[in-house]
Design a protein around this motif. Structure first.
Motif, PDB file in Angstrom:
ATOM      1  N   LEU A  94     -17.867 -47.422  21.914  1.00 16.82           N
ATOM      2  CA  LEU A  94     -17.370 -48.711  21.811  1.00 16.82           C
ATOM      3  C   LEU A  94     -16.044 -48.571  21.891  1.00 16.82           C
ATOM      4  N   LEU A  95     -15.387 -49.718  22.385  1.00 16.10           N
ATOM      5  CA  LEU A  95     -13.827 -49.593  22.531  1.00 16.10           C
ATOM      6  C   LEU A  95     -13.198 -50.991  21.995  1.00 16.10           C
ATOM      7  N   SER A  96     -12.605 -50.969  20.966  1.00 14.75           N
ATOM      8  CA  SER A  96     -12.124 -52.063  20.337  1.00 14.75           C
ATOM      9  C   SER A  96     -10.804 -52.664  21.406  1.00 14.75           C
ATOM     10  N   LEU A  97     -10.639 -53.915  21.631  1.00 18.77           N
ATOM     11  CA  LEU A  97      -9.573 -54.378  22.474  1.00 18.77           C
ATOM     12  C   LEU A  97      -8.913 -55.367  21.699  1.00 18.77           C
ATOM     13  N   ARG A 100      -9.777 -59.358  20.996  1.00 18.78           N
ATOM     14  CA  ARG A 100     -11.173 -59.474  20.891  1.00 18.78           C
ATOM     15  C   ARG A 100     -11.859 -58.779  19.706  1.00 18.78           C
ATOM     16  N   GLU A 101     -12.720 -59.843  19.011  1.00 16.26           N
ATOM     17  CA  GLU A 101     -13.321 -59.501  17.852  1.00 16.26           C
ATOM     18  C   GLU A 101     -14.337 -58.169  17.789  1.00 16.26           C
ATOM     19  N   GLU A 102     -15.025 -58.240  18.954  1.00 14.55           N
ATOM     20  CA  GLU A 102     -16.096 -57.395  19.099  1.00 14.55           C
ATOM     21  C   GLU A 102     -15.795 -56.421  20.002  1.00 14.55           C
ATOM     22  N   PRO A 103     -16.102 -55.248  19.742  1.00 15.21           N
ATOM     23  CA  PRO A 103     -15.890 -54.191  20.821  1.00 15.21           C
ATOM     24  C   PRO A 103     -16.656 -54.137  21.965  1.00 15.21           C
ATOM     25  N   TYR A 125     -19.213 -58.462  28.676  1.00 21.34           N
ATOM     26  CA  TYR A 125     -17.803 -58.566  28.610  1.00 21.34           C
ATOM     27  C   TYR A 125     -17.160 -59.225  30.118  1.00 21.34           C
ATOM     28  N   GLU A 142      -8.880 -44.475  16.732  1.00 16.30           N
ATOM     29  CA  GLU A 142      -9.014 -45.734  16.083  1.00 16.30           C
ATOM     30  C   GLU A 142      -9.815 -46.877  16.886  1.00 16.30           C
ATOM     31  N   ARG A 143      -9.629 -46.890  18.475  1.00 21.87           N
ATOM     32  CA  ARG A 143     -10.143 -47.859  19.030  1.00 21.87           C
ATOM     33  C   ARG A 143     -11.389 -47.648  19.786  1.00 21.87           C
ATOM     34  N   ARG A 145     -14.937 -45.479  19.483  1.00 26.76           N
ATOM     35  CA  ARG A 145     -16.010 -44.710  18.505  1.00 26.76           C
ATOM     36  C   ARG A 145     -17.238 -44.767  19.003  1.00 26.76           C
TER      37      ARG A 145
END
Length: 149
Positions: A94-97, A100-103, A125, A142-143, A145
């Motif tokens: 999963l990548l947090s952007l 955007r709330e959801e990765p 997406y 961090e981003r 996981r």
């Protein structure tokens, strides 16, 4: 900033043998251990690094800095890298952007000592086509996981 052993030797005028000795006797703790990383025997591919987390304790981490297991002695941390191999690369991530709330769901495409390339694998997406590549600087903890945890 991280430097290789060769870079530290050139900057300091100290030999690699001396640096290893300083580590063995506890005068110097490297940021991570391994001749360019812990490598797979059969093809020399980098499996990850050993990150010092205390006296005689190390955490096995991916080439992009993500912990693979809890801390242990050097032998158990190496064993954890050997046991996991590169299978984590095929796992869903999963990548947090920003903004955007959801990765989003991604797959790892390539890992180098400087960058991780991941590709969009999230059908929900809409802002980017499937397969769009995102470049992330190493270490990246961090981003990015694992999707499973």
């Amino acid at each position: 900033m991280s430097w290789s052993m060769g870079e530290v030797c050139r900057m300091s005028g100290v030999t690699s043998r001396a640096l290893r000795h300083y580590h063995r006797i506890g005068l110097l703790e490297p940021e991570r251990i391994g001749p360019g990383g812990i490598r797979r025997d059969e093809d020399g591919e980098v499996l990850g690094y050993l990150e010092p987390v205390g006296e005689g304790r190390y955490r096995p981490v991916t080439p992009f800095g993500r912990p693979l297991d809890g801390p242990g002695d050097e032998d158990s941390a190496r064993a954890a890298l050997d046991a996991r191999g590169l299978s984590y690369l095929a796992d869903p991530w999963l990548l947090s952007l920003p903004g955007r709330e959801e990765p989003i769901r991604v797959r790892i495409v390539e890992v180098s000592p400087e960058r991780v390339r991941v590709a969009n694998a999230d059908h929900g997406y809409q802002e980017a086509n499937l397969g769009r590549v995102f470049l992330l600087d190493v270490p990246e903890t961090e981003r990015l996981r694992p999707a499973g945890g």
